[in-house]
Motif scaffolding. Structure first.
Motif, short mmCIF file in Angstrom:
data_model
loop_
_atom_site.label_atom_id
_atom_site.label_comp_id
_atom_site.label_asym_id
_atom_site.label_seq_id
_atom_site.Cartn_x
_atom_site.Cartn_y
_atom_site.Cartn_z
N MET A 160 45.56 35.50 61.81
CA MET A 160 44.60 34.97 60.83
C MET A 160 44.76 33.47 60.66
N LEU B 68 41.87 31.98 57.48
CA LEU B 68 42.00 32.58 56.15
C LEU B 68 42.13 31.49 55.08
N TRP C 168 38.55 29.66 54.82
CA TRP C 168 37.45 30.40 54.21
C TRP C 168 37.82 31.13 52.93
N GLU D 51 34.21 30.96 51.57
CA GLU D 51 33.35 32.10 51.86
C GLU D 51 32.84 32.81 50.60
N THR E 183 33.57 39.37 51.70
CA THR E 183 34.71 38.56 52.16
C THR E 183 35.85 39.48 52.60
N HIS F 126 34.91 41.01 56.02
CA HIS F 126 35.06 40.14 57.18
C HIS F 126 36.51 39.87 57.56
N TRP F 127 37.44 40.10 56.62
CA TRP F 127 38.85 39.81 56.89
C TRP F 127 39.73 41.05 56.79
N TYR G 34 31.70 36.27 62.64
CA TYR G 34 33.07 36.74 62.46
C TYR G 34 33.48 37.74 63.53
N TRP H 298 36.54 37.17 66.09
CA TRP H 298 37.69 38.06 66.26
C TRP H 298 37.80 38.54 67.71
N THR I 250 46.14 43.35 56.68
CA THR I 250 44.94 43.50 55.86
C THR I 250 45.29 43.40 54.38
N SER J 167 45.99 39.81 53.60
CA SER J 167 44.74 39.06 53.57
C SER J 167 44.00 39.30 52.25
N LEU K 287 42.85 36.49 49.57
CA LEU K 287 41.43 36.34 49.25
C LEU K 287 41.15 36.59 47.77
#
Length: 519
Positions: free
Chosen positions: A103, A107, A110, A114, A140, A143-144, A322, A326, A358, A361, A365
């Motif tokens: 990432m 990360l 955005w 984002e 968001t 997408h991540w 995105y 990836w 995940t 992330s 976020l």
């Protein structure tokens, strides 16, 4: 003469020379005609997103379902290595390298930009409303979340299985062996796949390097008043290139592992500082709510293609971009993850690659996104307006509304720099590996060549069109690799089925680089 022999003796000359010539032509033409190149990039992006956007939606979603299916299938206990092999890295270091290489820069870039972009211009619904804030965080997360990590999991699993368990070279073409055989893997088809993987990697990394340099420039502007001009951005790329090439030459143990561990420490410090200094309850409630909304709506988001064109350009500019980004990261992140995952089972590998990064992330976020939304939604600030003018300044604009802004800005610039080093470091290692016949310890000269190539490509794309050109490069380069990944999935199923079928005898492979036999 000895130096020439030392450099080329372990180099796959067809892959190296063809890739380098094409790269030089691309950079040269882009530099000579930046305006024309920018127009071509825009046309290519529009053509792919309009006509083939659905391919990315189906392809990446299939990869997620497929990866999870393998983890919980009868193949889940297969070891990515010989029976009895143990993991080379501790769980902490493994996770740190996964997160940093997978990432990294994106990360941070955005994390605020984002959700605030979606808040002001959501995929559907009323802009700048409570509803758009909820949708912003949900998309968001989408997408991540699991989808990008499934891309890395598939490539990493295939690379690790065929190189560590079956003894094949660490090449993308090796992952297709059950489908195309030894002749195909060693012939023109295998060379084509490896060259494609190399190009996808270059443009995926160039996109990240460009984003990272733009954000470092914005941070220096906020903290020290240094102009965030194109020249400053290019100087940042040059300086960071020297650092990550030095780290790449030093090797995984001393280079990537050190910076990956440092990344995690910095990320935790930034998050802890902002959680304490920021709207703590708002962040925790938001994390809880958005996690549930993400899981509840993941199927709908996975297949939403805006058929009725209710928001022209949104799906192509965001979700399709995105997914392409990836996929463009798939070869190098997957190859790198494979390199550090020897000895882990399929189930352990897939769940580790999908779940742990995940969750990390989502924490990042939530802290960044909800801290920014709190300013605009509750305090009626103008972070969304700042993002509309300059996305690279988003996180620094948000920090200005909280205590310790200067410290947070400094730490963020530092974490971008270390993410810059780890991502590019992993990529140069993989590109050198792809051009040295799959050597797990490629020569320093190859790392330097591909490290410089990635940075020059990033500079060329920035000159040709900035952020838009970076996005287009990722989308265009990734499109054909989607089909390679689908072939990887079929190849894995065929290989795994043969392995668990005790009545079937696997054909032997003779003299395939390592003179090993697949059994």
């Amino acid at each position: 003469m000895n130096k020439e022999k030392s450099f080329f003796s372990n180099t796959d000359l067809p892959i190296f020379s063809i890739s380098l010539i094409l790269m030089v032509l691309f950079v040269g033409l882009t530099m000579l005609q930046p305006k024309a190149a920018g127009e071509v990039f825009s046309a290519v992006q529009n053509f792919i997103t309009v006509n083939f956007g659905w391919t990315y939606l189906w392809g990446v979603t299939f990869i997620l379902v497929f990866s999870l299916g393998l983890a919980f299938s009868k193949f889940g206990n297969i070891t990515l290595g010989k029976d009895g092999d143990k993991p080379e890295y501790s769980t902490w270091s493994w996770f740190a390298m996964l997160f940093s290489s997978g990432m990294g820069i994106g990360l941070v870039f955005w994390g605020v930009a984002e959700p605030m972009s979606f808040y002001a211009k959501p995929p559907y619904g009323e802009p700048s409303s409570i509803q758009s804030a909820q949708i912003a965080m949900r998309y968001t997360f989408f997408h991540w979340g699991l989808h990008p990590w499934s891309v890395f999991a598939l490539v990493g699993m295939a690379m690790a299985y065929f190189q560590f368990r079956k003894g094949l070279p660490a090449l993308v073409s090796s992952t297709l062996y059950p489908l195309i055989g030894e002749q195909g893997a060693k012939g023109w088809l295998g060379k084509f796949v490896d060259i494609l993987a190399l190009f996808v990697t270059i443009f995926g990394v160039a996109t990240s390097l460009g984003l990272g340099a733009m954000q470092i420039a914005a941070g220096l502007n906020y903290a020290y008043g240094i102009s965030a001009s194109m020249m400053v951005t290019i100087i940042i790329i040059i300086v960071m290139t020297a650092l990550y090439i030095a780290a790449a030459v030093s090797g995984i143990e001393r280079g990537i592992k050190f910076f990956s561990d440092l990344n995690m420490v910095l990320v935790v410090l930034i998050l802890a500082t902002l959680v304490v200094a920021g709207p703590t309850l708002y962040i925790l409630n938001g994390l809880t709510e958005t996690s549930g909304a993400y899981l509840q709506n993941i199927v709908q988001m996975s297949f939403w293609a805006d058929t009725f064109n209710t928001n022209p350009g949104w799906i192509g500019g965001w979700t399709i971009f995105y997914w392409a980004w990836w996929v463009s990261w798939g070869p190098f992140v997957g190859s790198f993850i494979a390199r550090i995952s020897k000895g882990r089972t399929i189930k352990e590998f897939v769940l580790g690659v999908l779940v742990a990064p995940t969750v990390m992330s989502f924490l990042w976020l939530s802290v960044m996104g909800y801290s920014a939304l709190y300013v605009d939604v509750v305090q009626h600030g103008e972070i969304a307006a700042t993002v509309a003018k300059d996305v690279s300044a988003a996180i620094f604009a948000m920090f200005q509304h909280y205590p310790l802004a200067s410290i947070l800005t400094f730490m963020t610039v530092l974490v971008i720099a270390t993410f810059f080093i780890t991502s590019a470091n992993a990529a140069t290692f993989v590109m050198a590996m792809l051009t040295s016949g799959g050597d797990l310890n490629p020569r320093a000269g190859l790392k330097i060549v591909w490290g410089l190539s990635s940075s020059v490509a990033a500079i060329a794309l920035l000159i040709a069109g900035g952020l838009g050109a970076l996005q287009t490069a990722a989308i265009a380069a990734a499109f054909p690799f989607v089909f390679v990944m689908l072939a990887m999935a079929a190849s894995l199923v065929k290989a795994f089925t043969r392995e668990v079928d005790k009545d079937r005898v696997e054909p032997q492979v003779n003299n395939y680089n390592t003179n090993t036999t697949i059994t």
